[in-house]
Design an enzyme around this catalytic site. Structure first.
Site, PDB file in Angstrom:
ATOM      1  N   ASP A  33       0.876  -1.165   0.000  1.00 54.73           N
ATOM      2  CA  ASP A  33       0.000   0.000   0.000  1.00 54.73           C
ATOM      3  C   ASP A  33       0.917   1.220   0.000  1.00 54.73           C
ATOM      4  O   ASP A  33       1.649   1.451   0.970  1.00 54.73           O
ATOM      5  CB  ASP A  33      -0.874  -0.019   1.256  1.00 54.73           C
ATOM      6  CG  ASP A  33      -1.913   1.095   1.276  1.00 54.73           C
ATOM      7  OD1 ASP A  33      -1.636   2.178   0.732  1.00 54.73           O
ATOM      8  OD2 ASP A  33      -2.996   0.887   1.856  1.00 54.73           O
ATOM      9  N   VAL A  34       0.890   1.987  -1.078  1.00 52.88           N
ATOM     10  CA  VAL A  34       1.878   3.054  -1.259  1.00 52.88           C
ATOM     11  C   VAL A  34       1.725   4.190  -0.246  1.00 52.88           C
ATOM     12  O   VAL A  34       2.581   5.073  -0.172  1.00 52.88           O
ATOM     13  CB  VAL A  34       1.840   3.645  -2.696  1.00 52.88           C
ATOM     14  CG1 VAL A  34       2.182   2.578  -3.724  1.00 52.88           C
ATOM     15  CG2 VAL A  34       0.490   4.300  -2.990  1.00 52.88           C
ATOM     16  N   TYR A  79      -8.568  16.098  -6.415  1.00 49.73           N
ATOM     17  CA  TYR A  79      -7.910  15.297  -7.450  1.00 49.73           C
ATOM     18  C   TYR A  79      -7.020  16.190  -8.318  1.00 49.73           C
ATOM     19  O   TYR A  79      -5.855  15.863  -8.590  1.00 49.73           O
ATOM     20  CB  TYR A  79      -8.957  14.581  -8.306  1.00 49.73           C
ATOM     21  CG  TYR A  79      -8.356  13.707  -9.378  1.00 49.73           C
ATOM     22  CD1 TYR A  79      -7.783  12.476  -9.050  1.00 49.73           C
ATOM     23  CD2 TYR A  79      -8.355  14.109 -10.712  1.00 49.73           C
ATOM     24  CE1 TYR A  79      -7.218  11.675 -10.030  1.00 49.73           C
ATOM     25  CE2 TYR A  79      -7.794  13.306 -11.698  1.00 49.73           C
ATOM     26  CZ  TYR A  79      -7.232  12.098 -11.352  1.00 49.73           C
ATOM     27  OH  TYR A  79      -6.671  11.293 -12.316  1.00 49.73           O
ATOM     28  N   LYS A 105      -2.813  16.054  -8.668  1.00 46.20           N
ATOM     29  CA  LYS A 105      -2.074  15.821  -9.912  1.00 46.20           C
ATOM     30  C   LYS A 105      -1.152  16.996 -10.241  1.00 46.20           C
ATOM     31  O   LYS A 105      -0.084  16.806 -10.825  1.00 46.20           O
ATOM     32  CB  LYS A 105      -3.045  15.522 -11.052  1.00 46.20           C
ATOM     33  CG  LYS A 105      -3.774  14.185 -10.890  1.00 46.20           C
ATOM     34  CD  LYS A 105      -2.804  13.013 -10.716  1.00 46.20           C
ATOM     35  CE  LYS A 105      -3.503  11.667 -10.719  1.00 46.20           C
ATOM     36  NZ  LYS A 105      -2.564  10.535 -10.596  1.00 46.20           N
ATOM     37  N   THR A 119     -11.667   3.298 -18.373  1.00 45.61           N
ATOM     38  CA  THR A 119     -11.400   2.535 -17.155  1.00 45.61           C
ATOM     39  C   THR A 119     -12.592   2.647 -16.214  1.00 45.61           C
ATOM     40  O   THR A 119     -13.503   3.462 -16.414  1.00 45.61           O
ATOM     41  CB  THR A 119     -10.167   3.093 -16.403  1.00 45.61           C
ATOM     42  OG1 THR A 119     -10.449   4.456 -16.026  1.00 45.61           O
ATOM     43  CG2 THR A 119      -8.906   3.049 -17.252  1.00 45.61           C
TER      44      THR A 119
END
Length: 249
Positions: free
Chosen positions: A61-62, A154, A158, A189
């Site tokens: 899990d990053v 979000y 980014k 996706t």
């Protein structure tokens, strides 16, 4: 780069990360895939091995540094080097105006997208700078270069990924290591379906893309392979935007 480069892909169980793992398998890479779900990860490694790739799954899990350290050390223990790292793990968060955002929603997005990318690079660079070579590819978004109402967290995450990419590239250049990002536009996706909610809104969204369609995960994977490879050997600190013309105007 060797004819069988060692490639690490985080967020490899779905979408762009999964397509990237298969793209590198077709390039005869040795691959370490990572994600949070062990059963799906083992299944992915088995599929890659069935293609003739040499692949291993390491659960991580990053958001947690111990997991990321274990992941990179595991890749080194298996293959003895690390040529390419693709930091693909990402979260889109909940859509809401700024006035409704909360610290919890912030953490849900930034812990994966920003902290996860930072921790990935920290440990990937630890081994790449020591070996004097390597290529890191982070995953941004069209939203890394523009705003979007309702998606402030979000979008901000980014933008942060692109800033991390450029800064790390400047630090790593002296060691012969390149750091770039690929910034996809709307891609076919599960995340796109969640973001657009229904077919009607999805169609309206894609009508705003000059090429009039969503991209495929495979198209982004091909761009990632290119950016990571010696074919882009004079490119570092850059963001390659692959979005059907979304940011051209």
């Amino acid at each position: 780069m060797s004819s069988h480069p060692v490639v690490l892909v985080t967020g490899a169980l779905t979408g762009i990360g999964r397509a990237t793992a298969f793209a590198f398998a077709r390039e005869n890479a040795r691959i370490v895939v990572s994600g949070r779900r062990a059963e799906e990860g083992r299944q992915l490694a088995a599929e890659l091995n069935a293609l003739g790739a040499e692949a291993q799954f390491i659960q991580a899990d990053v958001r947690f540094e111990d997991d990321v350290r274990h992941l990179v050390d595991g890749a080194m223990a298996r293959f003895g080097r690390l040529d390419v790292a693709v930091n693909s793990a990402g979260a889109e968060g909940e859509s809401a105006p700024v006035t409704e955002q909360t610290p919890e929603r912030y953490a849900a997005v930034f812990d994966t997208n920003v902290l996860g990318t930072l921790l990935g690079m920290k440990h990937e660079l630890r081994v790449m700078t020591a070996q004097g070579s390597g290529s890191i590819v982070n995953i941004s978004s069209t939203m890394g270069a523009r705003g979007a109402a309702g998606a402030s967290l979000y979008v901000a995450s980014k933008h942060a990924v692109e800033g991390l990419t450029k800064s790390a590239a400047l630090e790593a250049a002296a060691f012969g290591v390149r750091v770039n990002a690929v910034a996809p536009g709307p891609i076919e996706t599960a995340m796109l379906n969640r973001l657009t909610v229904n077919a009607e809104r999805k169609a309206a969204f894609l009508a705003g893309v000059p090429l009039k369609r969503a991209g495929t995960p495979e198209e982004i994977a091909d761009a990632i392979v290119f950016v990571s490879s010696d074919k882009s050997s004079f490119m570092t600190g850059e963001v390659l935007r692959v979005n059907g013309g979304r940011t051209a105007s």
